[in-house]
Enzyme design. Structure first.
Site, PDB file in Angstrom:
ATOM      1  N   SER A 133     -23.588 -37.883  13.418  1.00 33.82           N
ATOM      2  CA  SER A 133     -24.364 -36.660  13.618  1.00 33.82           C
ATOM      3  C   SER A 133     -24.790 -36.022  12.302  1.00 33.82           C
ATOM      4  O   SER A 133     -25.583 -36.587  11.554  1.00 33.82           O
ATOM      5  CB  SER A 133     -23.549 -35.702  14.488  1.00 33.82           C
ATOM      6  OG  SER A 133     -24.310 -34.622  14.922  1.00 33.82           O
ATOM      7  N   ASP A 166     -33.265 -41.708   2.617  1.00 34.67           N
ATOM      8  CA  ASP A 166     -34.722 -41.787   2.815  1.00 34.67           C
ATOM      9  C   ASP A 166     -35.495 -41.179   1.657  1.00 34.67           C
ATOM     10  O   ASP A 166     -36.604 -41.621   1.339  1.00 34.67           O
ATOM     11  CB  ASP A 166     -35.109 -41.082   4.113  1.00 34.67           C
ATOM     12  CG  ASP A 166     -34.812 -41.917   5.352  1.00 34.67           C
ATOM     13  OD1 ASP A 166     -34.315 -43.054   5.186  1.00 34.67           O
ATOM     14  OD2 ASP A 166     -35.063 -41.445   6.470  1.00 34.67           O
ATOM     15  N   LYS A 189     -25.337 -41.486  15.897  1.00 38.05           N
ATOM     16  CA  LYS A 189     -25.562 -40.389  16.849  1.00 38.05           C
ATOM     17  C   LYS A 189     -26.793 -39.597  16.402  1.00 38.05           C
ATOM     18  O   LYS A 189     -26.716 -38.793  15.483  1.00 38.05           O
ATOM     19  CB  LYS A 189     -24.350 -39.469  16.938  1.00 38.05           C
ATOM     20  CG  LYS A 189     -24.534 -38.314  17.920  1.00 38.05           C
ATOM     21  CD  LYS A 189     -23.276 -37.459  17.999  1.00 38.05           C
ATOM     22  CE  LYS A 189     -23.463 -36.306  18.982  1.00 38.05           C
ATOM     23  NZ  LYS A 189     -24.327 -35.246  18.451  1.00 38.05           N
TER      24      LYS A 189
END
Length: 559
Positions: free
Chosen positions: A299, A310, A324
């Site tokens: 999460s 990223d 998740k």
């Protein structure tokens, strides 16, 4: 009389008007076939409950049945959509704040007792003199049995300021002793440990993303940098199950330029969709970052590690994260209850959603599976590195976790390591400081003798299968000669404890060492000791202090 008739007619007209408007409203509400079916289902459910309550042969606890039906209904959606009845609001508060009323000790079941497995430093349990290894045999005068152990465990929590009476059995003492402890508000540590490693890189272990996590993280980071200008930072998110999305966004914002997209959420209610961007200038825009993750990082942990990956802002080391990619909100419901409900999926800067399990497309038997490979897509980081959706965060450098042998798992399951550590603690008043303590051969030989005295026979999986085969053969009345051969095979497959203790010595020693240290130096001592054997951390220290290697990885040049 005319006046009465006139008024009565007005009333009738008004009643007809109300009924007409009500009918129109009803048609409006149930204009959609789904809405009508929903109303029909509610009516039928109400009728079933009424019939059972009035006519079932025995007394029925209807509220309990409805509660169980509600739980089952939500479990069909996903494991994160949960209803909290009034008697579980304390669990809800613990989930959102990390705070609860209690004694500050971790426990687990051992036969018909509750065993103290960990104690928070300076907690009520610590101040009262409770020790790791103490066995709770009664709470508030009620002795623990197999039937009530779950309920009594819950009773250890309660309102801060209230008393709890514990009857304790301690190693080496014949008679139990009573402890009267006053519960306090216990706040689980968000950041249990920070340090400067090898005089260069900062290290922050973050347990969860609850309220105020980002402020505490920021403060700890500034404190480390004031002690010594950091050459890099290692953020440890292993075993971190996540928490509040905003806290994750705020932590990422400490390291990325203002205006950077960190995460976006998208769901059924379009007005709730939101793009979360860095609102402030970064505190450390150029500090080399390494993030440690494992299969239990989930999460919000994946938002931090995924966003930093990223944006090519951190090197990720460890194992693939949990996967998740779902967002929950908590809404108030009637009678002081709550529902935590999945409302959105989140997408990190490359555009990928890292949700690993597809709850929306179940198999015919109701089971669920991972997102199939055919639906996994490729994305690009800011520097053009390839990353993928549908299965958690894949680390830039994978360090596999060594699985424990079945023998070592059996030692843990049967409390051999735990009980020996308790015995060792009461036989040794003090030990060396954590960084100097080494479990030597002399101590390990004591442990071997301790295990050998135990009557428990360790069996391999093959041995267990042979035992079951022997039982089946006897039940099915096979010839005695065959049964004897099977039992001889079972004996041959049994594990020689002494040989196994030597064979798996290398993996047992770190576990035994940590368990002993915990009794002297609490949780912080355990973390310090774990670092000595931590392969992922060793690699992180190398990467965070080697700027050339660090930049190569983020540029996609990882030789």
């Amino acid at each position: 009389m005319k006046k009465y008739i006139k008024n009565n007619n007005r009333f009738s007209l008004l009643l007809l008007l109300i009924l007409f408007i009500g009918t129109l409203t009803a048609f409006k509400i149930y204009d959609d076939g789904d809405d009508f079916e929903l109303a029909k289902s509610f009516d039928l459910f109400h009728d079933v409950v009424r019939e059972v309550r009035m006519y079932y042969v025995d007394d029925v606890d209807v509220p309990k049945l409805i509660g169980e039906a509600t739980k089952e209904f939500l479990q069909k959606l996903d494991p994160y959509t949960v209803f909290y009845p009034e008697n579980q609001i304390e669990d809800y508060k613990l989930m959102t704040t990390g705070a609860y009323g209690g004694i500050g000790a971790s426990i687990f079941d051992k036969k018909e007792t509750l065993l103290i497995s960990n104690i928070n430093k300076n907690s009520p349990a610590d101040s009262s003199g409770l020790k790791v290894g103490d066995e709770i045999i009664a709470v508030n005068g009620i002795y623990i049995t197999k039937q009530n152990i779950s309920e009594i465990r819950k009773n250890l929590k309660g309102e801060p300021g209230s008393e709890i009476h514990l009857l304790i059995k301690r190693f080496g003492r014949e008679n139990p002793t009573e402890k009267i402890i006053v519960r306090k508000k216990i706040i689980s540590p968000l950041i249990p440990f920070t340090d400067i490693l090898d005089g260069k890189s900062g290290y922050i272990k973050l347990n969860s993303f609850l309220a105020n996590s980002s402020n505490e993280f920021r403060k700890k980071l500034k404190d480390l940098n004031e002690k010594q200008k950091l050459s890099g930072l290692i953020i440890d998110l292993r075993e971190n199950p996540g928490g509040l999305l905003n806290e994750a966004v705020n932590i990422v914002n400490l390291f990325v330029p203002k205006g950077s997209e960190i995460v976006s959420t998208k769901g059924r209610v379009k007005s709730w969709n939101h793009d979360y961007k860095a609102k402030k200038d970064p505190l450390f825009p150029d500090l080399p970052l390494v993030v440690l993750i494992n299969s239990h990082s989930a999460s919000a942990s994946e938002i931090v590690s995924g966003a930093l990956q990223d944006l090519d802002r951190a090197v990720i080391i460890g194992q693939r994260s949990f996967g998740k990619g779902l967002v929950q909100i908590t809404r108030k419901t009637e009678y002081n209850t709550r529902i935590k409900i999945t409302t959105q999926k989140y997408y990190i800067p490359s555009g990928r959603c890292i949700q690993a399990i597809d709850y929306s497309h179940r198999n015919p038997d109701g089971s669920i599976g991972n997102v199939p490979d055919s639906l996994i897509s490729e994305f690009k980081t800011l520097n053009g590195r390839k990353v993928y959706d549908g299965g958690g965060i894949e680390p830039d450098i994978r360090i596999s976790e060594k699985a424990l042998s079945k023998f070592t798992e059996e030692l843990l399951r049967n409390f051999e390591i735990f009980d020996f550590s308790t015995k060792y603690y009461y036989e040794h008043e003090k030990i060396s400081p954590v960084n100097e303590f080494i479990l030597n051969n002399s101590v390990y030989n004591e442990f071997i003798k301790f295990v050998e005295k135990d009557n428990y026979n360790f069996q391999s999986e093959a041995g267990i299968m042979a035992e079951k085969l022997a039982e089946t053969a006897e039940n099915e009345h096979y010839e005695q000669e065959i049964i004897v051969k099977i039992k001889e095979l079972q004996k041959e497959l049994s594990i020689d404890k002494t040989n196994a203790l030597m064979q798996f010595k290398e993996e047992i020693i770190p576990i035994l060492e940590r368990e002993i240290i915990k009794r002297y130096y609490y949780g912080e001592g355990m973390i310090r000791d774990e670092m000595k054997f931590d392969r992922s951390l060793k690699k992180a220290k190398i990467i965070s202090s080697d700027k050339e290697k660090y930049q190569k990885i983020l540029s996609g040049i990882n030789d």
